[in-house]
Design an enzyme around this catalytic site. Structure first.
Site, PDB file in Angstrom:
ATOM      1  N   SER A   1       0.845  -1.196   0.000  1.00 26.50           N
ATOM      2  CA  SER A   1       0.000   0.000   0.000  1.00 26.50           C
ATOM      3  C   SER A   1       0.882   1.248   0.000  1.00 26.50           C
ATOM      4  CB  SER A   1      -0.958  -0.047   1.193  1.00 26.50           C
ATOM      5  OG  SER A   1      -1.988   0.902   1.060  1.00 26.50           O
TER       6      SER A   1
ATOM      7  N   GLU B   1      -9.392  -6.557  -3.183  1.00 31.61           N
ATOM      8  CA  GLU B   1      -8.855  -5.397  -2.467  1.00 31.61           C
ATOM      9  C   GLU B   1      -9.945  -4.555  -1.792  1.00 31.61           C
ATOM     10  OE1 GLU B   1      -5.766  -4.319  -1.936  1.00 31.61           O
ATOM     11  OE2 GLU B   1      -4.480  -5.335  -3.398  1.00 31.61           O
TER      12      GLU B   1
ATOM     13  N   HIS C   1      -7.692  -5.880   0.945  1.00 34.91           N
ATOM     14  CA  HIS C   1      -6.492  -5.093   1.162  1.00 34.91           C
ATOM     15  C   HIS C   1      -5.844  -5.485   2.492  1.00 34.91           C
ATOM     16  CE1 HIS C   1      -4.088  -1.647  -0.058  1.00 34.91           C
ATOM     17  NE2 HIS C   1      -4.184  -1.113   1.152  1.00 34.91           N
TER      18      HIS C   1
END
Length: 518
Positions: free
Chosen positions: A220, A334, A439
């Site tokens: 990320s 995600e 995610h």
């Protein structure tokens, strides 16, 4: 870093056969530190700044809270990192250093107002040294606003033969303030990471690592930092491989000076520092700076500078980047993390009648095409439908494009983390639908006790070991058990406890559709 802000708020026989590995996962031991003076004492290491004493548990040695740069306090606030001072005697390295200043706002955060925070942690195998080991430098995520290196335990990676380094770096307003009054401050977070990499270059051998075989890896916000190092001439020679997790360089990792300065002007106005700005800002307490900046910004380096002449996307398009082997990947689901986060925040699942308005708000003129491609009737819930569309548009398609750009110039491997039975967050209520490979959900498979997550299920130990070996093997050799991604074949590997094979990525994520409709 599109959508990282909202994600951050919440956000095995087949394996062994494919990898050709006899996968076993030994239980981690956490014994007391070995007493000094015994024949097994290898807990004291001499660095270029002085000696440090860490911990050993029989499998790994861990050294925490080592300063890699001088504390950026006083006159050094918003200045490029300076070398750390030397010390005499043996410095205690059995506890992590303080996290960098960050606001309250998201569960993975560590709210504090510390400026003295430029520390790193090293975990290295405890066994007899048989040669130089690959070094993995982990750059933590958190939208460049939250988190710290010590949240990501490196013991499991180290047990596979790597030296693992996790770093703190300045975040948010302290690391990315862009205003003429502070000419050195627009990418200090990236500069801190470069200083840490220089420390690794100078000290890796003392910990059994190879200073000429360093892999930078991040997820990320940390993944976008890896994009930044690929694009930054100042990072040349500091690493030999790169791992990018959930961070498509093709669509993020930098911003224009105009956008960054507008952000800074808002902070300056809030603080009442319109006159004598430099002096005013330097005398403000960190708590006031954090409050003025707010909890949900998405800072990143400015392009058009000596540090980052080109955006990561333009650098990859033109081939003007640090060309090293790259492992890049994305999680299959995600955006489930973001949608579930909204559900938990509101206290109720998304209603079916809310789906179309949400799509129209997000996709505007292309909404009719998106609704036709992702009809609500195809999914079990409105939340799952929205997450599918957002994942494919925001993460899957741009990551594939990033791999295509990289593969034109440098050896590239791509994976998709697709595990469906991933650990849920500790202490959070169960959502209305499963998160699957949302995610961040790959992190418990790579690190020990990353923030928020429960432990990986025991029946996935072989899969977890396969993940760990994939990352450490790539760090050692620049290769994986699956083929390179090439512009002609577009090979993407599925990583899950039930499937370890080529993914039907373009079909599964409608990438041709999104290339024409986004």
């Amino acid at each position: 870093m599109t959508h990282t802000k909202t994600v951050a708020k919440w956000s095995a026989v087949a394996v062994s056969t494919s990898l050709g590995l006899a996968l076993t996962t030994p239980a981690l031991a956490h014994a007391a530190p070995v007493p000094a003076g015994t024949t097994a004492d290898r807990t004291v290491i001499t660095t270029v700044n002085g000696k440090v004493r860490g911990n050993a548990d029989g499998k790994v040695r861990t050294f925490q809270g080592i300063p890699y740069a001088a504390p950026p306090v006083g006159a050094l606030r918003w200045k490029s990192p300076r070398p750390a001072a030397r010390w005499t005697g043996t410095r205690d390295a059995t506890a992590p250093g303080r996290a960098c200043a960050q606001p309250e706002g998201i569960p993975i955060g560590l709210p504090n107002d510390n400026e003295d925070c430029l520390y790193l942690n090293v975990t290295t195998p405890a066994g007899k040294q048989t040669g130089k080991r690959p070094v993995i430098v982990w750059i933590h995520g958190g939208s460049l606003m939250y988190g710290a290196g010590h949240q990501y335990g490196g013991a499991s990676l180290a047990e596979q033969g790597a030296v693992v380094v996790t770093v703190n770096y300045r975040l948010g307003v302290m690391g990315f303030l862009t205003d003429p009054s502070q000419p050195d401050a627009d990418a200090l977070g990236l500069e801190d990471q470069q200083a840490a990499l220089r420390w690794v270059k100078a000290n890796a051998a003392a910990f059994g690592g190879d200073p000429d075989n360093v892999t930078i890896a991040g997820q990320s916000g940390g993944g976008y930092s890896v994009c930044g190092h690929l694009a930054s001439p100042a990072s040349a020679g500091l690493f030999q491989r790169a791992v990018i997790q959930s961070a498509p360089c093709a669509t993020g990792g930098s911003r224009t000076r105009a956008a960054a300065e507008a952000d800074a002007r808002r902070v300056i106005a809030t603080l009442g520092c319109g006159t004598n700005t430099a002096d005013c800002l330097r005398h403000k307490p960190v708590s006031a700076l954090l409050a003025a900046y707010g909890p949900y910004n998405e800072p990143c380096p400015v392009t058009g500078t000596g540090l980052m002449p080109l955006s990561p996307a333009e650098a990859l398009r033109t081939g003007r980047f640090n060309r090293v082997p790259v492992l890049i990947g994305v999680n299959h689901d995600e955006e489930r993390g973001r949608v579930i986060g909204q559900e938990l925040a509101s206290g109720a699942p998304m209603k079916p009648e809310e789906y179309e308005p949400a799509i129209r708000e997000r996709f505007g003129a292309t909404s009719d095409a998106v609704l036709a491609r992702y009809p609500l009737t195809r999914y079990d819930s409105a939340g799952e439908a929205l997450a599918a569309a957002l994942t494919d548009a925001t993460w899957s398609t741009p990551t594939l494009e990033t791999a295509r750009l990289l593969a034109r110039w440098t050896p590239t491997r791509m994976y998709e983390f697709s595990e469906r039975d991933t650990p849920w967050f500790e202490g959070f209520p169960t959502p209305s639908f499963e998160q699957h490979a949302a995610h961040m959900t790959e992190l418990p498979y790579l690190f020990d006790h990353p923030p928020l997550f429960k432990d990986v299920p025991a029946d996935q130990s072989r899969f977890r070991t396969g993940m760990l070996r994939t990352w450490t093997d790539f760090a050692a050799t620049g290769r994986t058990a699956w083929p390179r991604f090439r512009t002609g074949n577009g090979y993407v590997q599925t990583l899950s406890s039930t499937t370890w094979k080529r993914a039907d990525f373009t079909t599964d994520h409608n990438t041709a559709f999104w290339k024409n409709n986004h």
